[in-house]
Design a protein around this motif. Structure first.
Motif, short mmCIF file in Angstrom:
data_model
loop_
_atom_site.label_atom_id
_atom_site.label_comp_id
_atom_site.label_asym_id
_atom_site.label_seq_id
_atom_site.Cartn_x
_atom_site.Cartn_y
_atom_site.Cartn_z
N GLY A 33 28.99 46.99 43.80
CA GLY A 33 28.30 48.11 44.41
C GLY A 33 28.74 48.41 45.82
N GLY A 34 29.97 48.00 46.17
CA GLY A 34 30.49 48.31 47.49
C GLY A 34 30.14 47.32 48.58
N ILE A 35 29.53 46.17 48.24
CA ILE A 35 29.23 45.16 49.25
C ILE A 35 29.83 43.83 48.83
CG2 ILE A 35 27.07 46.30 49.90
CD1 ILE A 35 25.64 43.88 48.52
N ARG A 36 30.03 42.95 49.81
CA ARG A 36 30.56 41.62 49.55
C ARG A 36 29.41 40.63 49.34
NH1 ARG A 36 35.69 40.67 53.65
NH2 ARG A 36 36.97 42.38 52.84
N GLU A 91 32.87 41.61 45.04
CA GLU A 91 32.39 42.90 45.51
C GLU A 91 31.69 43.61 44.37
OE1 GLU A 91 35.09 45.43 47.52
OE2 GLU A 91 35.70 43.92 48.98
N PRO A 127 34.74 48.66 44.10
CA PRO A 127 33.62 47.91 43.53
C PRO A 127 34.09 46.86 42.53
CG PRO A 127 33.84 50.02 42.44
CD PRO A 127 34.86 49.99 43.55
N CYS A 138 36.80 39.49 46.95
CA CYS A 138 36.88 39.89 48.36
C CYS A 138 38.17 39.37 48.96
CB CYS A 138 35.71 39.31 49.15
SG CYS A 138 34.11 39.62 48.41
N ARG A 185 29.50 49.78 53.80
CA ARG A 185 30.10 49.93 52.48
C ARG A 185 31.57 49.56 52.54
NH1 ARG A 185 25.58 50.04 49.86
NH2 ARG A 185 26.63 50.87 48.03
N THR A 186 32.06 48.91 51.52
CA THR A 186 33.47 48.55 51.45
C THR A 186 34.06 49.17 50.20
OG1 THR A 186 32.93 46.51 50.27
CG2 THR A 186 33.14 46.37 52.66
N ALA A 187 35.33 49.47 50.26
CA ALA A 187 35.99 50.14 49.14
C ALA A 187 36.23 49.18 48.00
CB ALA A 187 37.32 50.73 49.61
#
Length: 201
Positions: free
Chosen positions: A74-77, A72, A179, A183, A175-177
């Motif tokens: 910047g908040g993405i996988r 992860e 950074p 994953c 967005r995912t929590a």
């Protein structure tokens, strides 16, 4: 502020001298295997933190790296596998990673053929070969830009004076929590839980 991630693959023990210029302002570097030498990773680490996986041509100690992983940033996988496609079909390792992690971006190499495309909302990136020339193909890398509203990848061909760039945006990314970490994949029910769900003991 956008996060810039350098994408590189298939260096085979040699780092193209133009890589340092292209990756001069990246925040992180992802290497998708066939590294060829620990010295390549050491040189990349001078530019930015590096996350890497091993490829089919990597021997010890590089072969001890994971063959696939999800990170992860910047908040993405972002899913990393070495071999992404065979005859335009996803490999088993890519398909398994997509099912398990549901990433926004998948990065792979192996073919030395750079491309950026999107399928089912997932940005697929092969940065090409960033080191030793193979099959008379141009050497290249890519830079992933993670913005507030979208994610973009740009391939830079290293063997031309006026670098050719190809760019395609991804769909707006959820967005995912948390950074800069690994994953969590989808949980697989235990045998006992599955048995109970079916009415077993």
């Amino acid at each position: 502020m956008a996060l810039r991630v350098g994408l590189i693959s298939d260096t085979h023990g040699v780092l193209h001298p133009a890589v340092a210029r292209v990756f001069a302002r990246v925040d992180h570097i992802l290497h998708t295997g066939d590294i060829g030498s620990a010295a390549v990773l050491a040189e990349l680490t001078r530019l930015a933190p590096v996350t890497a996986i091993s490829g089919n041509a990597d021997g010890p100690p590089l072969s001890r790296l994971p063959r696939a992983r999800c990170v992860e940033l910047g908040g993405i996988r972002i899913l990393l596998v070495h071999h992404g496609f065979v005859h335009a079909r996803p490999t088993a390792e890519l398909a398994a990673g997509l099912r398990r992690y549901r990433p926004t971006v998948a990065v792979f190499g192996h073919s030395h053929v750079a491309f950026v495309t999107r399928r089912l909302g997932i940005l697929l990136v092969n940065p090409g070969g960033g080191g030793r020339r193979r099959f008379r193909l141009p050497r290249s890398v890519a830079v992933l830009t993670i913005g507030v509203r979208d994610v973009r990848a740009r391939v830079t061909v290293l063997d031309t004076r006026a670098a050719v760039r190809r760019e395609m945006p991804a769909a707006p990314a959820p967005r995912t929590a948390g950074p800069d970490r690994g994953c969590r994949g989808r949980r697989t029910p235990s045998r006992r839980a599955s048995s109970r769900a079916r009415g077993g003991g």
